[in-house]
Design a protein around this motif. Structure first.
Motif, PDB file in Angstrom:
ATOM      1  N   ASP A  58      79.771  84.528  61.657  1.00  0.00           N
ATOM      2  CA  ASP A  58      80.159  83.625  60.582  1.00  0.00           C
ATOM      3  C   ASP A  58      78.988  83.531  59.611  1.00  0.00           C
ATOM      4  OD1 ASP A  58      82.616  83.173  61.674  1.00  0.00           O
ATOM      5  OD2 ASP A  58      82.208  81.147  62.369  1.00  0.00           O
ATOM      6  N   VAL A  59      79.208  83.991  58.396  1.00  0.00           N
ATOM      7  CA  VAL A  59      78.167  83.998  57.376  1.00  0.00           C
ATOM      8  C   VAL A  59      77.753  82.562  57.052  1.00  0.00           C
ATOM      9  CG1 VAL A  59      77.707  84.630  54.962  1.00  0.00           C
ATOM     10  CG2 VAL A  59      79.014  86.165  56.434  1.00  0.00           C
ATOM     11  N   ARG A  60      76.507  82.393  56.682  1.00  0.00           N
ATOM     12  CA  ARG A  60      75.956  81.082  56.312  1.00  0.00           C
ATOM     13  C   ARG A  60      76.951  80.288  55.450  1.00  0.00           C
ATOM     14  NH1 ARG A  60      70.618  78.921  55.435  1.00  0.00           N
ATOM     15  NH2 ARG A  60      69.856  80.770  56.531  1.00  0.00           N
ATOM     16  N   GLY A  61      77.236  79.046  55.896  1.00  0.00           N
ATOM     17  CA  GLY A  61      78.126  78.172  55.151  1.00  0.00           C
ATOM     18  C   GLY A  61      79.603  78.384  55.423  1.00  0.00           C
ATOM     19  N   HIS A  62      79.944  79.278  56.349  1.00  0.00           N
ATOM     20  CA  HIS A  62      81.347  79.590  56.658  1.00  0.00           C
ATOM     21  C   HIS A  62      81.626  79.359  58.138  1.00  0.00           C
ATOM     22  CE1 HIS A  62      80.676  81.752  52.915  1.00  0.00           C
ATOM     23  NE2 HIS A  62      81.979  81.884  52.765  1.00  0.00           N
ATOM     24  N   GLY A  63      82.880  79.072  58.447  1.00  0.00           N
ATOM     25  CA  GLY A  63      83.302  78.956  59.832  1.00  0.00           C
ATOM     26  C   GLY A  63      82.440  77.997  60.630  1.00  0.00           C
ATOM     27  N   ARG A  64      81.930  78.484  61.755  1.00  0.00           N
ATOM     28  CA  ARG A  64      81.078  77.662  62.607  1.00  0.00           C
ATOM     29  C   ARG A  64      79.626  77.609  62.117  1.00  0.00           C
ATOM     30  NH1 ARG A  64      83.017  76.372  67.717  1.00  0.00           N
ATOM     31  NH2 ARG A  64      85.284  76.232  67.625  1.00  0.00           N
ATOM     32  N   SER A  65      79.280  78.450  61.152  1.00  0.00           N
ATOM     33  CA  SER A  65      77.898  78.474  60.636  1.00  0.00           C
ATOM     34  C   SER A  65      77.717  77.419  59.557  1.00  0.00           C
ATOM     35  CB  SER A  65      77.554  79.863  60.095  1.00  0.00           C
ATOM     36  OG  SER A  65      77.606  80.830  61.114  1.00  0.00           O
ATOM     37  N   ARG A  66      78.031  76.190  59.935  1.00  0.00           N
ATOM     38  CA  ARG A  66      77.895  75.038  59.061  1.00  0.00           C
ATOM     39  C   ARG A  66      77.098  73.967  59.790  1.00  0.00           C
ATOM     40  NH1 ARG A  66      84.211  74.514  57.258  1.00  0.00           N
ATOM     41  NH2 ARG A  66      84.218  76.036  55.559  1.00  0.00           N
ATOM     42  N   PRO A  67      76.306  73.174  59.067  1.00  0.00           N
ATOM     43  CA  PRO A  67      76.043  73.297  57.635  1.00  0.00           C
ATOM     44  C   PRO A  67      75.219  74.537  57.338  1.00  0.00           C
ATOM     45  CG  PRO A  67      74.611  71.645  58.602  1.00  0.00           C
ATOM     46  CD  PRO A  67      75.586  72.043  59.673  1.00  0.00           C
ATOM     47  N   GLY A  68      75.308  75.024  56.131  1.00  0.00           N
ATOM     48  CA  GLY A  68      74.682  76.291  55.801  1.00  0.00           C
ATOM     49  C   GLY A  68      73.332  76.189  55.138  1.00  0.00           C
ATOM     50  N   GLY A  69      72.782  74.984  55.063  1.00  0.00           N
ATOM     51  CA  GLY A  69      71.506  74.822  54.389  1.00  0.00           C
ATOM     52  C   GLY A  69      71.653  74.917  52.880  1.00  0.00           C
ATOM     53  N   LYS A  70      70.551  74.895  52.187  1.00  0.00           N
ATOM     54  CA  LYS A  70      70.579  74.881  50.726  1.00  0.00           C
ATOM     55  C   LYS A  70      70.593  76.277  50.111  1.00  0.00           C
ATOM     56  CE  LYS A  70      68.290  70.390  50.303  1.00  0.00           C
ATOM     57  NZ  LYS A  70      67.131  69.650  49.739  1.00  0.00           N
ATOM     58  N   LYS A  71      70.278  77.283  50.892  1.00  0.00           N
ATOM     59  CA  LYS A  71      70.196  78.641  50.354  1.00  0.00           C
ATOM     60  C   LYS A  71      71.504  79.370  50.638  1.00  0.00           C
ATOM     61  CE  LYS A  71      65.206  78.817  51.113  1.00  0.00           C
ATOM     62  NZ  LYS A  71      64.086  79.512  51.811  1.00  0.00           N
ATOM     63  N   ARG A  72      72.280  79.654  49.590  1.00  0.00           N
ATOM     64  CA  ARG A  72      73.589  80.256  49.784  1.00  0.00           C
ATOM     65  C   ARG A  72      73.789  81.556  49.008  1.00  0.00           C
ATOM     66  NH1 ARG A  72      77.442  76.348  51.399  1.00  0.00           N
ATOM     67  NH2 ARG A  72      76.368  74.800  52.690  1.00  0.00           N
ATOM     68  N   SER A  73      72.757  82.161  48.479  1.00  0.00           N
ATOM     69  CA  SER A  73      72.940  83.358  47.670  1.00  0.00           C
ATOM     70  C   SER A  73      73.282  84.559  48.546  1.00  0.00           C
ATOM     71  CB  SER A  73      71.683  83.658  46.860  1.00  0.00           C
ATOM     72  OG  SER A  73      70.633  84.073  47.709  1.00  0.00           O
ATOM     73  N   ILE A  74      73.867  85.582  47.926  1.00  0.00           N
ATOM     74  CA  ILE A  74      74.121  86.827  48.624  1.00  0.00           C
ATOM     75  C   ILE A  74      72.807  87.402  49.149  1.00  0.00           C
ATOM     76  CG2 ILE A  74      74.919  89.213  48.351  1.00  0.00           C
ATOM     77  CD1 ILE A  74      77.201  87.236  48.463  1.00  0.00           C
TER      78      ILE A  74
END
Length: 272
Positions: A58-74
């Motif tokens: 699960d990519v940062r900020g998606h699915g179970r990988s939450r919370p994703g922190g403040k850094k969400r760029s590709i």
């Protein structure tokens, strides 16, 4: 698919992943697209797991990988994948990216080419060639306009619009899954993620050095089809595939045809 999930805590994000298949098999990393999670690859697991080592995450900020922190760029998400591979002890992998996951794996290959055995980009276009990013509102002014529209429209109608755009010609099983995962997002979360999950890498002379599969569904959005076809012509080591009777979530709409294409591509990579 929830069975076997493990957690890699990395820079403010609990990255959830699942590793399966023979330990001596070639590692294949399956990366999902925006607003969904690793479960989108469920139709591929049975087809691939007996031969290949599979990593779903699960990519940062998606699915179970939450919370994703403040850094969400590709760019940050590509770093996440590099750190996850390091954590698991893998120096190289075959990367498969669907939709926005196709951007992520391209950024990874751009930055860490020595770590990529081969790459498959599904339902997406080149990460280094404009103008598609402008159309997808990755430019600052258009992103702000997009956020304004999002703020003004009731969330349920906005989600419905996303479903219509991203799930056109989708099969019932695809619609059921997308309805579940899209419905788990709030407006605030979506706006935050969209504002920060942007990036732009312009390098029109760049070519992928590894074997490359570029594929999409027969009913994919027109501009993706056109850009993907043009991209395939530019890439010296590319293979181009169109999956019949499938939309954007091509691996779920027609898993039999998609799995056949993927198995053939992976066999070619193994045989050199």
């Amino acid at each position: 698919m929830e069975v076997g999930l493990q957690v890699f805590d990395y820079e403010g994000c609990p990255i959830h992943y699942r590793l399966m298949g023979p330990e001596d098999g070639m590692l294949v990393v399956l990366t999902h697209g925006g607003m969904v999670d690793h479960r989108i690859w469920e139709p591929q697991v049975k087809a691939l797991v007996s031969r290949y080592r599979l990593l779903l995450w699960d990519v940062r900020g998606h699915g179970r990988s939450r919370p994703g922190g403040k850094k969400r760029s590709i760019f940050k998400m590509a770093e996440d994948l590099a750190a996850l591979l390091d954590f698991l002890g893998y120096s190289q992998a075959v990367l498969v990216g669907l939709s926005a996951g196709g951007w992520l794996v391209q950024e990874f290959a751009y930055r860490y080419p020595e770590r990529v055995i081969a790459m498959a980009v599904i339902g997406q276009t080149s990460w280094t060639q404009p103008p598609f990013k402008v159309r997808l509102m990755l430019g600052s002014w258009s992103a702000l306009l997009f956020m304004l529209v999002c703020l003004l429209i009731p969330w349920k109608f906005f989600v419905g619009g996303l479903m219509r755009a991203g799930a056109a010609n989708a099969k019932p099983q695809t619609l059921a899954y997308l309805g579940e995962v899209f419905g788990a997002w709030t407006k605030a979360e979506f706006i935050y993620h969209t504002l920060y999950a942007r990036g732009l890498r312009r390098d029109e002379d760049y070519r992928v050095s590894q074997p490359l599969l570029i594929a999409h569904g027969e009913h994919e959005m027109d501009f993706v089809q056109k850009d993907a076809a043009a991209w395939a012509k530019r890439e010296p080591r590319s293979r181009y595939g169109i999956i019949p009777d499938a939309g954007h979530a091509v691996n779920m709409d027609n898993p039999a045809a998609f799995n056949e294409l993927m198995l053939d591509f992976l066999a070619g990579v193994e045989n050199g």
